[in-house]
Motif scaffolding. Structure first.
Motif, PDB file in Angstrom:
ATOM      1  N   ALA A  13      -0.083  -4.310  -1.888  1.00 61.44           N
ATOM      2  CA  ALA A  13       0.471  -2.991  -2.230  1.00 61.44           C
ATOM      3  C   ALA A  13      -0.477  -1.859  -1.862  1.00 61.44           C
ATOM      4  N   GLU A  14      -1.761  -2.078  -2.083  1.00 68.01           N
ATOM      5  CA  GLU A  14      -2.723  -1.011  -1.785  1.00 68.01           C
ATOM      6  C   GLU A  14      -2.915  -0.774  -0.283  1.00 68.01           C
ATOM      7  N   ALA A  15      -2.378  -1.637   0.549  1.00 71.54           N
ATOM      8  CA  ALA A  15      -2.511  -1.483   1.996  1.00 71.54           C
ATOM      9  C   ALA A  15      -1.262  -0.908   2.659  1.00 71.54           C
ATOM     10  N   VAL A  16      -0.204  -0.686   1.888  1.00 72.67           N
ATOM     11  CA  VAL A  16       1.079  -0.276   2.476  1.00 72.67           C
ATOM     12  C   VAL A  16       0.948   0.991   3.321  1.00 72.67           C
ATOM     13  N   GLU A  17       0.328   2.020   2.814  1.00 69.93           N
ATOM     14  CA  GLU A  17       0.247   3.275   3.582  1.00 69.93           C
ATOM     15  C   GLU A  17      -0.591   3.106   4.847  1.00 69.93           C
ATOM     16  N   ARG A  18      -1.644   2.331   4.774  1.00 70.91           N
ATOM     17  CA  ARG A  18      -2.486   2.081   5.948  1.00 70.91           C
ATOM     18  C   ARG A  18      -1.691   1.300   7.005  1.00 70.91           C
ATOM     19  N   TYR A  80      -3.244  -5.104   9.878  1.00 67.51           N
ATOM     20  CA  TYR A  80      -2.389  -5.781   8.898  1.00 67.51           C
ATOM     21  C   TYR A  80      -2.840  -7.191   8.534  1.00 67.51           C
ATOM     22  N   THR A  81      -3.474  -7.919   9.439  1.00 72.47           N
ATOM     23  CA  THR A  81      -3.801  -9.321   9.174  1.00 72.47           C
ATOM     24  C   THR A  81      -4.635  -9.516   7.906  1.00 72.47           C
ATOM     25  N   PRO A  82      -5.681  -8.721   7.683  1.00 78.32           N
ATOM     26  CA  PRO A  82      -6.460  -8.938   6.452  1.00 78.32           C
ATOM     27  C   PRO A  82      -5.685  -8.607   5.180  1.00 78.32           C
ATOM     28  N   GLU A  83      -4.554  -7.937   5.317  1.00 78.35           N
ATOM     29  CA  GLU A  83      -3.776  -7.504   4.162  1.00 78.35           C
ATOM     30  C   GLU A  83      -2.601  -8.421   3.832  1.00 78.35           C
ATOM     31  N   LEU A  84      -2.359  -9.439   4.637  1.00 73.11           N
ATOM     32  CA  LEU A  84      -1.205 -10.322   4.431  1.00 73.11           C
ATOM     33  C   LEU A  84      -1.318 -11.074   3.109  1.00 73.11           C
TER      34      LEU A  84
END
Length: 105
Positions: A13-18, A80-84
């Motif tokens: 969730a914390e990566a959505v905007e990025r 995106y990969t580190p945020e999956l």
């Protein structure tokens, strides 16, 4: 022969905007530099904004390869990969049956 494909993934969730910002930058690149990419659209799920689906239509296998080997793909993957959160991106190939956008023949 065109290639129809989707890619599905979920991020923290914390990566959505990025991730959204990276998607916007990436799609702008595809539009400007990949004439063989007939369609590249990214959708975000309304009920769960951490989930994304990308829709691709590539002119042919050569366009698909050009896309997959671009530095822009690697740069987008680095965001995106580190945020999956739900495993790796799932790519699925499709056959066009009918469309208001394209002649399926």
């Amino acid at each position: 022969m065109p290639i129809y494909q989707t890619a599905r993934y979920q991020v923290r969730a914390e990566a959505v905007e990025r991730v959204r910002a990276a998607i916007s930058e990436f799609v702008t690149y595809v539009a400007a530099h990949e004439p063989g990419s007939r369609l590249y659209a990214a959708w975000q799920e309304v009920d769960d904004p951490t989930k994304f689906v990308h829709l691709f239509i590539f002119e042919d296998e050569a366009a698909h390869q050009t896309h997959g080997q671009s530095g822009a793909v690697r740069a987008f993957e680095a965001v995106y990969t580190p945020e999956l959160t739900a495993g790796p991106v799932v790519f699925t190939d499709y056959r066009l049956v009918a469309s208001t956008l394209l002649d399926p023949t």
